[in-house]
Design an enzyme around this catalytic site. Structure first.
Site, PDB file in Angstrom:
ATOM      1  N   ASP A  16      70.559  69.220 -28.679  1.00 55.60           N
ATOM      2  CA  ASP A  16      71.711  70.164 -26.821  1.00 55.60           C
ATOM      3  C   ASP A  16      71.987  68.864 -26.553  1.00 55.60           C
ATOM      4  OD1 ASP A  16      69.125  72.131 -27.518  1.00 55.60           O
ATOM      5  OD2 ASP A  16      68.097  70.719 -26.584  1.00 55.60           O
ATOM      6  N   ASP A  25      61.379  70.344 -29.023  1.00 59.78           N
ATOM      7  CA  ASP A  25      62.124  69.494 -27.994  1.00 59.78           C
ATOM      8  C   ASP A  25      61.493  67.834 -27.517  1.00 59.78           C
ATOM      9  OD1 ASP A  25      64.535  70.851 -27.440  1.00 59.78           O
ATOM     10  OD2 ASP A  25      63.462  72.455 -26.164  1.00 59.78           O
TER      11      ASP A  25
END
Length: 155
Positions: A130, A114
Site C-alpha cells: 500500500d 495489513d
C-alpha cells in the site's frame, strides 16, 4: 542499467512486502497489536477482504480484473518509456510492486494482510505494498502534472 535495475527494485519491494506480511502473520496474533514505533505506529495484524477502509468487501473478482488491467498498462507504459525520466520509471515501479504485492495475497490467501496502524491519525491499517502504491501514484501524478506544464509552456 534501467532494464535491470528497476525490475530488480520491483522484485525487491515485492519480497520486502511479502516478508513483512509473513513476519506479521507469524508473530502478531490476528487482530493483535504491538508497538512498532511508540506513539506513531503499531503493528496490528488484520485480514483485509476489501480495499482501504474495507470498502468493496469480498469483491475479489473485481480486484483481480482491475489489478491485471493496471499491471498490464503500467508495465506497457514502463517499457515504452524506459528511456524517459527516472522519476516516471520509479513511480511506475512502485505502482507495479505495490499492485503485485497485494495481488499475490489476494490470489494466495483470498485477502490482503495489513499491519501498520498509525497512532496519531484515524487512517486505515496498511502494508508495504500500500505504501508503494500510494507513493507511486503520488509521484506519477507529479510527473504527469510537470509534463503537462512543460507541454503547455512549449506551445
Amino acid at each position: 542499467m534501467r532494464k535491470i535495475g528497476f525490475p530488480l527494485g520491483i522484485a525487491g519491494l515485492i519480497v520486502l512486502d511479502q516478508w513483512v506480511k509473513a513476519w506479521t502473520v507469524a508473530n502478531v496474533p490476528l487482530h493483535g497489536q504491538q508497538p512498532f514505533i511508540p506513539k506513531l505506529v503499531n503493528l496490528y495484524h488484520l485480514r483485509n477482504y476489501g480495499a482501504a477502509y474495507s470498502i468493496l468487501q469480498n469483491q475479489q473478482w473485481f480486484f483481480t480484473i482491475v489489478t491485471v488491467i493496471v499491471m498490464v498498462a503500467a508495465t506497457w507504459y514502463f517499457i515504452k518509456h524506459i528511456q524517459d525520466s527516472l522519476w516516471l520509471l520509479a513511480s511506475l515501479s512502485l505502482v507495479i510492486a505495490g499492485g503485485l504485492g497485494n495481488f499475490i495475497d489476494r490470489m494466495r490467501l483470498g485477502y490482503v494482510v495489513d499491519m501498520f496502524q498509525l497512532d496519531f491519525i484515524d487512517f486505515p491499517v496498511f502494508n508495504v505494498a500500500d505504501m508503494c502504491l500510494t507513493l507511486g501514484v503520488a509521484v506519477l501524478f507529479i510527473c504527469i502534472m510537470k509534463e503537462e506544464k512543460n507541454d503547455g509552456s512549449n506551445s
